[in-house]
Enzyme design. Structure first.
Site, PDB file in Angstrom:
ATOM      1  N   TRP A  37       0.733  -1.386   0.292  1.00  0.00           N
ATOM      2  CA  TRP A  37      -0.014   0.242  -0.097  1.00  0.00           C
ATOM      3  C   TRP A  37       1.255   1.361  -0.375  1.00  0.00           C
ATOM      4  O   TRP A  37       0.998   2.742  -0.400  1.00  0.00           O
ATOM      5  CB  TRP A  37      -1.041  -0.383   0.944  1.00  0.00           C
ATOM      6  CG  TRP A  37      -0.308  -0.419   2.366  1.00  0.00           C
ATOM      7  CD1 TRP A  37       0.557   0.250   3.590  1.00  0.00           C
ATOM      8  CD2 TRP A  37      -0.255  -1.762   2.776  1.00  0.00           C
ATOM      9  NE1 TRP A  37       0.732  -0.628   4.747  1.00  0.00           N
ATOM     10  CE2 TRP A  37       0.352  -1.616   4.290  1.00  0.00           C
ATOM     11  CE3 TRP A  37      -1.419  -3.250   2.774  1.00  0.00           C
ATOM     12  CZ2 TRP A  37       0.635  -2.872   5.136  1.00  0.00           C
ATOM     13  CZ3 TRP A  37      -0.490  -4.460   3.320  1.00  0.00           C
ATOM     14  CH2 TRP A  37       0.297  -4.185   4.343  1.00  0.00           C
ATOM     15  N   GLU A  50      -5.751   0.290   6.043  1.00  0.00           N
ATOM     16  CA  GLU A  50      -5.601   0.699   7.551  1.00  0.00           C
ATOM     17  C   GLU A  50      -7.185  -0.234   8.565  1.00  0.00           C
ATOM     18  O   GLU A  50      -6.618  -0.023   9.052  1.00  0.00           O
ATOM     19  CB  GLU A  50      -6.301   1.984   7.374  1.00  0.00           C
ATOM     20  CG  GLU A  50      -5.132   3.132   7.391  1.00  0.00           C
ATOM     21  CD  GLU A  50      -3.450   2.594   8.309  1.00  0.00           C
ATOM     22  OE1 GLU A  50      -3.811   2.353   9.405  1.00  0.00           O
ATOM     23  OE2 GLU A  50      -1.946   3.460   8.053  1.00  0.00           O
ATOM     24  N   GLN A  55      -6.845  -4.947  14.181  1.00  0.00           N
ATOM     25  CA  GLN A  55      -6.615  -6.294  15.090  1.00  0.00           C
ATOM     26  C   GLN A  55      -5.666  -7.490  13.772  1.00  0.00           C
ATOM     27  O   GLN A  55      -5.911  -8.388  13.820  1.00  0.00           O
ATOM     28  CB  GLN A  55      -7.709  -7.078  15.537  1.00  0.00           C
ATOM     29  CG  GLN A  55      -9.066  -5.849  15.552  1.00  0.00           C
ATOM     30  CD  GLN A  55      -9.193  -5.220  16.780  1.00  0.00           C
ATOM     31  OE1 GLN A  55      -8.840  -6.104  17.490  1.00  0.00           O
ATOM     32  NE2 GLN A  55      -9.727  -4.296  17.547  1.00  0.00           N
ATOM     33  N   THR A  56      -5.563  -7.019  12.883  1.00  0.00           N
ATOM     34  CA  THR A  56      -4.091  -7.895  11.862  1.00  0.00           C
ATOM     35  C   THR A  56      -3.220  -7.563  12.289  1.00  0.00           C
ATOM     36  O   THR A  56      -2.740  -6.319  11.573  1.00  0.00           O
ATOM     37  CB  THR A  56      -5.125  -8.301  10.810  1.00  0.00           C
ATOM     38  OG1 THR A  56      -7.074  -8.681  11.169  1.00  0.00           O
ATOM     39  CG2 THR A  56      -4.765  -9.496   9.954  1.00  0.00           C
ATOM     40  N   LEU A  93      -9.588 -12.844   7.207  1.00  0.00           N
ATOM     41  CA  LEU A  93      -9.424 -11.950   8.011  1.00  0.00           C
ATOM     42  C   LEU A  93      -9.826 -10.809   9.025  1.00  0.00           C
ATOM     43  O   LEU A  93      -9.086 -10.867  10.548  1.00  0.00           O
ATOM     44  CB  LEU A  93      -9.572 -10.668   7.299  1.00  0.00           C
ATOM     45  CG  LEU A  93      -8.165 -10.236   6.630  1.00  0.00           C
ATOM     46  CD1 LEU A  93      -8.373  -9.079   5.679  1.00  0.00           C
ATOM     47  CD2 LEU A  93      -6.972 -10.124   6.822  1.00  0.00           C
ATOM     48  N   TYR A 133      -8.913   7.553  14.611  1.00  0.00           N
ATOM     49  CA  TYR A 133      -7.406   6.487  14.162  1.00  0.00           C
ATOM     50  C   TYR A 133      -7.375   7.046  11.965  1.00  0.00           C
ATOM     51  O   TYR A 133      -6.478   6.865  12.010  1.00  0.00           O
ATOM     52  CB  TYR A 133      -7.515   5.148  14.632  1.00  0.00           C
ATOM     53  CG  TYR A 133      -6.180   4.554  13.684  1.00  0.00           C
ATOM     54  CD1 TYR A 133      -4.631   5.214  13.862  1.00  0.00           C
ATOM     55  CD2 TYR A 133      -6.624   3.712  13.046  1.00  0.00           C
ATOM     56  CE1 TYR A 133      -3.834   4.761  13.562  1.00  0.00           C
ATOM     57  CE2 TYR A 133      -5.313   3.293  12.084  1.00  0.00           C
ATOM     58  CZ  TYR A 133      -3.778   3.498  12.196  1.00  0.00           C
ATOM     59  OH  TYR A 133      -2.657   3.159  11.422  1.00  0.00           O
ATOM     60  N   ASP A 151      -2.912   4.761  16.963  1.00  0.00           N
ATOM     61  CA  ASP A 151      -3.286   3.901  17.223  1.00  0.00           C
ATOM     62  C   ASP A 151      -2.392   3.681  18.810  1.00  0.00           C
ATOM     63  O   ASP A 151      -1.343   4.141  19.171  1.00  0.00           O
ATOM     64  CB  ASP A 151      -3.000   2.257  16.357  1.00  0.00           C
ATOM     65  CG  ASP A 151      -1.418   2.712  16.260  1.00  0.00           C
ATOM     66  OD1 ASP A 151      -0.948   3.282  16.500  1.00  0.00           O
ATOM     67  OD2 ASP A 151      -1.125   1.551  15.025  1.00  0.00           O
ATOM     68  N   CYS A 205       9.699  -0.328  18.658  1.00  0.00           N
ATOM     69  CA  CYS A 205       9.476   0.288  20.578  1.00  0.00           C
ATOM     70  C   CYS A 205       8.809  -1.309  21.007  1.00  0.00           C
ATOM     71  O   CYS A 205       7.115  -0.442  21.210  1.00  0.00           O
ATOM     72  CB  CYS A 205       9.168   1.036  20.513  1.00  0.00           C
ATOM     73  SG  CYS A 205       8.755   1.856  21.491  1.00  0.00           S
ATOM     74  N   CYS A 213      15.546  -1.178  22.225  1.00  0.00           N
ATOM     75  CA  CYS A 213      16.090   0.316  22.597  1.00  0.00           C
ATOM     76  C   CYS A 213      17.400   0.795  22.064  1.00  0.00           C
ATOM     77  O   CYS A 213      17.454   2.011  22.162  1.00  0.00           O
ATOM     78  CB  CYS A 213      15.883   0.922  24.671  1.00  0.00           C
ATOM     79  SG  CYS A 213      14.558  -0.051  24.931  1.00  0.00           S
ATOM     80  N   CYS A 216      17.015   1.867  18.560  1.00  0.00           N
ATOM     81  CA  CYS A 216      16.050   3.209  18.582  1.00  0.00           C
ATOM     82  C   CYS A 216      16.397   4.324  17.991  1.00  0.00           C
ATOM     83  O   CYS A 216      17.835   5.278  19.185  1.00  0.00           O
ATOM     84  CB  CYS A 216      15.714   3.102  19.976  1.00  0.00           C
ATOM     85  SG  CYS A 216      14.218   4.466  20.274  1.00  0.00           S
TER      86      CYS A 216
HETATM   87  S1  SF4 Z   1      14.121   3.517  23.588  1.00  0.00           S
HETATM   88 FE1  SF4 Z   1      12.629   3.863  21.761  1.00  0.00          FE
HETATM   89  S2  SF4 Z   1      12.160   1.441  21.992  1.00  0.00           S
HETATM   90 FE2  SF4 Z   1      13.472   1.840  23.642  1.00  0.00          FE
HETATM   91  S3  SF4 Z   1      11.282   2.446  25.335  1.00  0.00           S
HETATM   92 FE3  SF4 Z   1      11.982   4.048  23.852  1.00  0.00          FE
HETATM   93  S4  SF4 Z   1      11.103   4.627  22.087  1.00  0.00           S
HETATM   94 FE4  SF4 Z   1      10.348   2.739  23.130  1.00  0.00          FE
END
Ligand code: SF4
Length: 360
Positions: A37, A50, A55-56, A93, A133, A151, A205, A213, A216
């Site tokens: 998409w 969307e 839920q999928t 689905l 949303y 979301d 996350c 993390c 991130c």
């Molecule tokens: S560092 Fe990044 S992955 Fe870790 S909790 Fe914070 S936002 Fe989420």
């Protein structure tokens, strides 16, 4: 309401968050997943994807999305599709009401706008089955409007970055989170910003202790990480337990046909087909009495085992039976469907597949 009482603190309390947009978009530009998409983010493709993604999982949605747009390429085609064909495209689905709402939305888009959805958040939000949303996602991704789409992924990311202990299932938390997203959004790239936040929640996350993390892109801004509190956020009020229901599925077979009925539109699994589906776990004597009371004769009765199916609010504990009969006529809204036509001609929810597949 003063800024201080917001459940998600804004830039006045966290001026360092001004860097979030640039860090996030830079990461997204280098790491965005290739998704069908995203090739052509037209209003039709974005709305359809969307709705399917609610839920999928993404991996589940991809082949459904491809098949759907190949058969129904635009709002015009969707608005006139027969319900049976629509449900066959959706079969597996789950949450079938989404498919009915999508068709109704397409009918409205044809009626009001000649098939061309306007670049107007409120017009999108008024479509059947479209909530805050989805309207935000279509407005920002398909039209580039600076509107937030919040979301579960976005709530999780921002609850962690801001260290918010608000219950994210509450409407006010979503509202305050949307206000923060709007404040942080790069208005030159609203669609990419929306998708980047969702993407971060989906692949980095992650819920609970699965957050990555260390890799991130916004970890230096993240309060939950600094406070070693990642797995505890976001806070969610406990869900009400599902209602437990016992059901008996009778696959009543006569010659080469199976007794089915079409479930009422609008309700649970509306418009889909099912075998005889009765409340409670019936005994063999009760099944025989059921057949006899409708003028039939029981030839054989075989157990098809037990299965459980979870809906959002209900849990079905099903016992299946293959019931071979003679002399039974159609009754109420039930009718005999040829076994050879069931797989392609009668869309059925996945809840029953484990039983049905044993007799096809
Ligand atoms: S560092 Fe990044 S992955 Fe870790 S909790 Fe914070 S936002 Fe989420």
């Amino acid at each position: 309401m003063s800024t201080d009482s917001k459940l998600f603190p804004g830039l006045s309390q966290r001026p360092d968050l001004i860097d979030l947009s640039a860090l996030l978009l830079d990461w997204y530009d280098r790491n965005a997943r290739t998704l069908p998409w995203r090739d052509d983010p037209s209003p039709y493709h974005v709305l359809l994807s969307e709705v399917m993604l609610q839920q999928t999982q993404v991996e589940t949605v991809i082949p459904y999305f491809r098949r759907f747009i190949a058969e129904l390429p635009d709002f015009a085609a969707l608005s006139v599709v027969e319900d049976a064909r629509l449900l066959r495209l959706w079969q597996g689905l789950g949450y079938y009401r989404r498919a009915h709402y999508l068709k109704r939305a397409a009918i409205e888009i044809m009626r009001l706008y000649g098939g061309v959805l306007p670049a107007d958040y409120h017009a999108i939000r008024r479509l059947p089955g479209v909530g805050d949303y989805t309207a935000g996602a279509v407005a920002s991704i398909a039209f580039g409007l600076p509107v937030a789409a919040v979301d579960g992924n976005v709530l999780r990311v921002l609850a962690r970055i801001t260290g918010s202990k608000a219950d994210v299932t509450a409407a006010r938390a979503k509202k305050d989170c949307a206000a923060l997203v709007t404040e942080l959004m790069d208005t030159r790239r609203p669609g990419d910003f929306t998708q980047a936040l969702m993407e971060l929640g989906a692949v980095i996350c992650r819920p609970g202790a699965q957050a990555k993390c260390a890799c991130c892109p916004v970890n230096r801004l993240c309060l939950a990480r600094a406070q070693n509190n990642v797995a505890a956020l976001p806070v969610k009020a406990p869900k009400k337990p599902r209602r437990q229901e016992h059901r008996s599925l009778l696959l009543i077979r006569q010659k080469d046909a199976l007794l089915l009925r079409r479930r009422e539109d609008g309700g649970l699994l509306g418009g889909l087909y099912e075998p005889v589906n009765l409340p409670g776990h019936l005994t063999e004597a009760e099944i025989k009495a059921f057949v006899t009371a409708r003028g039939g004769r029981l030839l054989a009765l075989d157990s098809l085992g037990e299965r459980r199916h979870l809906f959002t609010h209900i849990s079905w504990h099903m016992r299946g039976w293959l019931v071979d009969t003679q002399g039974l006529c159609d009754f109420d809204d039930h009718f005999f469907a040829p076994l050879s036509e069931i797989a392609d001609g009668y869309p059925m929810p996945s809840a029953f597949k484990g039983f049905i597949n044993q007799v096809l």
